[in-house]
Design an enzyme around this catalytic site. Structure first.
Site, PDB file in Angstrom:
ATOM      1  CG  HIS A   1       2.222  44.372  30.920  1.00  0.00           C
ATOM      2  ND1 HIS A   1       2.826  45.362  31.656  1.00  0.00           N
ATOM      3  CD2 HIS A   1       1.135  43.966  31.626  1.00  0.00           C
ATOM      4  CE1 HIS A   1       2.127  45.570  32.763  1.00  0.00           C
ATOM      5  NE2 HIS A   1       1.084  44.734  32.771  1.00  0.00           N
TER       6      HIS A   1
ATOM      7  CD  GLU B   1      47.088  27.840  36.084  1.00  0.00           C
ATOM      8  OE1 GLU B   1      45.911  28.189  36.250  1.00  0.00           O
ATOM      9  OE2 GLU B   1      48.052  28.453  36.591  1.00  0.00           O
TER      10      GLU B   1
ATOM     11  CE  LYS C   1      29.834  37.314  37.730  1.00  0.00           C
ATOM     12  NZ  LYS C   1      31.114  37.893  37.348  1.00  0.00           N
TER      13      LYS C   1
ATOM     14  N   GLY D   1      36.873  49.431  44.348  1.00  0.00           N
ATOM     15  CA  GLY D   1      35.416  49.431  44.123  1.00  0.00           C
ATOM     16  C   GLY D   1      35.074  49.348  42.648  1.00  0.00           C
ATOM     17  N   GLY D   2      35.882  48.585  41.902  1.00  0.00           N
ATOM     18  CA  GLY D   2      35.558  48.324  40.496  1.00  0.00           C
ATOM     19  C   GLY D   2      34.617  47.126  40.417  1.00  0.00           C
TER      20      GLY D   2
ATOM     21  CD  GLU E   1      45.846  27.110  29.966  1.00  0.00           C
ATOM     22  OE1 GLU E   1      45.532  28.050  29.224  1.00  0.00           O
ATOM     23  OE2 GLU E   1      46.295  27.274  31.124  1.00  0.00           O
TER      24      GLU E   1
ATOM     25  CD  GLU F   1      37.796  52.857  43.422  1.00  0.00           C
ATOM     26  OE1 GLU F   1      37.692  51.636  43.295  1.00  0.00           O
ATOM     27  OE2 GLU F   1      38.680  53.526  42.843  1.00  0.00           O
TER      28      GLU F   1
ATOM     29  CB  ALA G   1      34.845  36.236  29.275  1.00  0.00           C
TER      30      ALA G   1
HETATM   31  C1  LIG Z   1      36.977  37.487  39.607  1.00  0.00           C
HETATM   32  C2  LIG Z   1      36.765  37.735  38.156  1.00  0.00           C
HETATM   33  C3  LIG Z   1      35.494  37.819  37.648  1.00  0.00           C
HETATM   34  C4  LIG Z   1      35.294  38.045  36.299  1.00  0.00           C
HETATM   35  N1  LIG Z   1      34.025  38.121  35.827  1.00  0.00           N
HETATM   36  C5  LIG Z   1      33.803  38.337  34.516  1.00  0.00           C
HETATM   37  C6  LIG Z   1      32.498  38.350  34.010  1.00  0.00           C
HETATM   38  O1  LIG Z   1      31.522  38.161  34.737  1.00  0.00           O
HETATM   39  N2  LIG Z   1      32.321  38.574  32.683  1.00  0.00           N
HETATM   40  C7  LIG Z   1      33.385  38.785  31.851  1.00  0.00           C
HETATM   41  O2  LIG Z   1      33.164  38.998  30.662  1.00  0.00           O
HETATM   42  N3  LIG Z   1      34.652  38.776  32.308  1.00  0.00           N
HETATM   43  C8  LIG Z   1      34.887  38.541  33.624  1.00  0.00           C
HETATM   44  N4  LIG Z   1      36.172  38.470  34.082  1.00  0.00           N
HETATM   45  C9  LIG Z   1      37.273  38.717  33.141  1.00  0.00           C
HETATM   46  C10 LIG Z   1      37.600  37.481  32.300  1.00  0.00           C
HETATM   47  O3  LIG Z   1      37.832  36.398  33.153  1.00  0.00           O
HETATM   48  C11 LIG Z   1      38.821  37.766  31.437  1.00  0.00           C
HETATM   49  O4  LIG Z   1      38.600  38.935  30.693  1.00  0.00           O
HETATM   50  C12 LIG Z   1      39.104  36.612  30.475  1.00  0.00           C
HETATM   51  O5  LIG Z   1      39.322  35.432  31.192  1.00  0.00           O
HETATM   52  C13 LIG Z   1      40.330  36.956  29.621  1.00  0.00           C
HETATM   53  O6  LIG Z   1      40.597  35.893  28.755  1.00  0.00           O
HETATM   54  P1  LIG Z   1      42.080  35.647  28.213  1.00  0.00           P
HETATM   55  O7  LIG Z   1      41.964  34.494  27.294  1.00  0.00           O
HETATM   56  O8  LIG Z   1      42.665  36.891  27.732  1.00  0.00           O
HETATM   57  O9  LIG Z   1      42.935  35.272  29.503  1.00  0.00           O
HETATM   58  P2  LIG Z   1      42.799  34.112  30.553  1.00  0.00           P
HETATM   59  O10 LIG Z   1      41.410  33.644  30.696  1.00  0.00           O
HETATM   60  O11 LIG Z   1      43.514  34.585  31.765  1.00  0.00           O
HETATM   61  O12 LIG Z   1      43.589  32.915  29.891  1.00  0.00           O
HETATM   62  C14 LIG Z   1      44.962  32.921  29.707  1.00  0.00           C
HETATM   63  C15 LIG Z   1      45.440  31.477  29.769  1.00  0.00           C
HETATM   64  O13 LIG Z   1      46.794  31.432  29.389  1.00  0.00           O
HETATM   65  C16 LIG Z   1      47.452  30.476  30.191  1.00  0.00           C
HETATM   66  N5  LIG Z   1      48.874  30.793  30.172  1.00  0.00           N
HETATM   67  C17 LIG Z   1      49.487  31.916  30.619  1.00  0.00           C
HETATM   68  N6  LIG Z   1      50.807  31.853  30.387  1.00  0.00           N
HETATM   69  C18 LIG Z   1      51.036  30.667  29.785  1.00  0.00           C
HETATM   70  C19 LIG Z   1      52.210  30.026  29.309  1.00  0.00           C
HETATM   71  N7  LIG Z   1      53.406  30.594  29.381  1.00  0.00           N
HETATM   72  N8  LIG Z   1      52.075  28.808  28.743  1.00  0.00           N
HETATM   73  C20 LIG Z   1      50.862  28.198  28.653  1.00  0.00           C
HETATM   74  N9  LIG Z   1      49.740  28.761  29.091  1.00  0.00           N
HETATM   75  C21 LIG Z   1      49.818  29.983  29.645  1.00  0.00           C
HETATM   76  C22 LIG Z   1      46.805  30.641  31.549  1.00  0.00           C
HETATM   77  O14 LIG Z   1      46.976  29.486  32.355  1.00  0.00           O
HETATM   78  C23 LIG Z   1      45.361  30.899  31.178  1.00  0.00           C
HETATM   79  O15 LIG Z   1      44.601  29.715  31.164  1.00  0.00           O
HETATM   80  C24 LIG Z   1      36.395  38.208  35.430  1.00  0.00           C
HETATM   81  C25 LIG Z   1      37.694  38.098  35.934  1.00  0.00           C
HETATM   82  C26 LIG Z   1      37.882  37.851  37.271  1.00  0.00           C
HETATM   83  C27 LIG Z   1      39.274  37.712  37.780  1.00  0.00           C
END
Ligand SMILES: Cc1cc2nc3c(=O)[nH]c(=O)nc-3n(C[C@H](O)[C@H](O)[C@H](O)COP(=O)(O)OP(=O)(O)OC[C@H]3O[C@@H](n4cnc5c(N)ncnc54)[C@H](O)[C@@H]3O)c2cc1C
Length: 455
Positions: free
Chosen positions: A432, A35, A50, A175-176, A33, A197, A309
């Site tokens: 209820h 970050e 949230k 507006g998503g 990772e 939108e 997520a």
């Molecule tokens: C504002 C916002 C609100 C959201 N609200 C919700 C919600 O309420 N409920 C919900 O279900 N989903 C929500 N989501 C969506 C959710 O955050 C994502 O669907 C989820 O985080 C995707 O997970 P992922 O593991 O695919 O990617 P990510 O969580 O983006 O993780 C990818 C990771 O890979 C790392 N990475 C990338 N490239 C490299 C590299 N070359 N080397 C090492 N590390 C790397 C990144 O740093 C990151 O930590 C929201 C998203 C946003 C932006």
């Protein structure tokens, strides 16, 4: 020893879920990772938004306290305190997750990784070899041509969630789900909000009836929106940002939030070089999240499935179990619960009426108005539960609008995924007075025996 059963690139929802489940199943796991473990959801997505929405709910409750006989005065938002609360939640969850990764003996490496072979990832000059590689590099906020993010006046969700002030006015482009959630937050905080939108309605992936109800509720809250209009250009000066639309209309505000979707993080990571099939930057996979290259898998926002997520978690778990030989069932994406956490919330699972008809179902619909529900009246929320069902068959979709309806989706997803019909649910007793009673009432009505509804 740099050889593992599983090398995972990216520790967001998809990557860390695969790591935790893989380790649980006895696989040796390397998690890379650049970050922080937890990724977008924990640090820049689900959790911080949230927390902001909850702060907004408290602000709204304070403003409307007199309606419930409580004397209170809303003075203003203290954004430093809001951010401290929000960051406290993130920090606690982050520590918990770090502890979990450690306790499962997962080898966590911090650094930018790159796929350098069909079974090799390089980080900080060291090459790690995996019998299997899982790509989980997630997504980034997209913008439009000619729209440069400066992080101050023109921002994405990443900057917007840490503002130390409440802008007087905001234009939300898109507006998503993300756009509507921020519109809701800023309206609660006291900003003048306008959503633009391009599609004909807000939350356009939802059932049309849900969009209409959300639009009505937003209008009532004083959130402005224009739908079915495309962005043309944006200009900035000291006073703010002016957005011009293709229909010639102009809107000016302190801040422009660009919420036009998220694109996969896949450029310059060696994916194409290793022969992985891609489409518009997404990694293409089969129903078990396998890429076309044996031993390389991909999960989460990097693949063209729902960007949520819990979808990332499910895909990560699926891949770990498949690798461990458990032969898990493929994910039914229609059965994934979806929530927009605005006020009011929009929640759904299963098929919309339009999709059910497209797929050839003989569809019946039933809408139960929350006006007939005791708890909804106590909360003073409006909305409904709409059921889409196959005639004389199972429920195909549950679509809800109203405060807190996201919490009702747990039952909605059981109904859809277990293929319950109206009578199955009508025979269950709901407590209820709860909002969940509306779920029972909707099914009673669909079964032809409405209780607190005309039918
Ligand atoms: C504002 C916002 C609100 C959201 N609200 C919700 C919600 O309420 N409920 C919900 O279900 N989903 C929500 N989501 C969506 C959710 O955050 C994502 O669907 C989820 O985080 C995707 O997970 P992922 O593991 O695919 O990617 P990510 O969580 O983006 O993780 C990818 C990771 O890979 C790392 N990475 C990338 N490239 C490299 C590299 N070359 N080397 C090492 N590390 C790397 C990144 O740093 C990151 O930590 C929201 C998203 C946003 C932006």
């Amino acid at each position: 020893m740099n050889d593992f059963d599983l090398v995972i690139l990216g520790a967001g929802s998809g990557g860390y879920a695969a790591a935790l489940r893989g380790a649980q199943l006895g696989l040796s796991v390397e998690l890379i990772e650049k970050e922080k473990v937890g990724g977008t959801c924990l640090h820049k997505g689900c959790i911080p938004t949230k927390a902001l929405l909850h702060a907004g709910e408290i602000a709204d409750n304070t403003k409307h306290a007199a309606e419930f006989g409580v004397k209170a005065t809303f003075i203003s938002m203290d954004m430093l305190a809001v951010n401290a609360y929000k960051d406290g939640v993130i920090s606690k969850l982050h520590k918990g997750l770090q502890g979990l990764v450690k306790s499962r003996n997962i080898n966590f490496v911090e650094g930018h990784g790159k796929l350098v072979g069909k079974n090799q990832v390089e980080v900080n000059g060291t090459v790690y070899t995996g019998k299997n590689i899982i790509l989980a590099t997630g997504s980034y906020p997209k913008t439009l041509p000619g729209l440069e993010i400066d992080g101050k006046q023109i921002v994405t969700s990443e900057e917007a969630m840490s503002f130390d002030y409440v802008p007087k006015s905001v234009i939300v482009l898109g507006g998503g789900v993300i756009g509507c959630e921020f519109a809701s937050v800023w309206n609660s905080f006291g900003s003048e909000v306008t959503i633009i939108e391009g599609l004909p309605r807000l939350v356009a992936l939802e059932d049309e009836s849900s969009s209409k109800q959300l639009e009505r509720a937003f209008r009532k809250r004083g959130i402005n929106f224009e739908v079915g209009v495309k962005f043309a250009s944006a200009t900035k000066d000291k006073k703010g940002v002016t957005v011009t639309l293709e229909n010639g209309a102009k809107h000016t505000a302190d801040v422009l939030l660009v919420a036009v979707g998220r694109g996969p993080v896949s450029a310059n990571l060696g994916y194409e070089e290793q022969g992985i099939t891609m489409d518009r930057g997404y990694v293409m996979v089969d129903e078990k999240c396998r890429t076309n290259v044996p031993g390389i898998w991909a999960v989460g926002d990097l693949i063209p499935t729902l960007q949520l997520a819990h979808v990332g978690f499910a895909e990560g778990i699926l891949v770990a179990e498949e690798i461990a030989g458990l032969n898990p069932r493929a994910i039914n994406y229609d059965g994934v619960p979806r929530v927009t956490y605005s006020e009011p919330e929009v929640a759904s699972v299963g098929l919309t009426t339009a999709v059910a008809k497209e797929r050839g179902y003989d569809v019946v619909e039933l809408s139960y108005d929350l006006a007939g529900n005791g708890k909804a009246n106590i909360l003073k929320t409006a909305g409904s539960i709409k059921l889409v069902a196959q005639k004389n068959g199972p429920v195909l979709g549950v679509h809800m609008v109203g405060s807190r309806v996201g919490e009702l989706l747990a039952e909605g997803q059981l109904i859809y995924n277990w293929e319950a019909d109206a009578n199955d649910v009508a025979s269950l007793i709901h407590a209820h007075p709860t909002l969940s009673e509306a779920m029972g009432e909707a099914h009673l009505a669909l079964a032809g025996k409405p209780l607190h509804a005309h039918g």
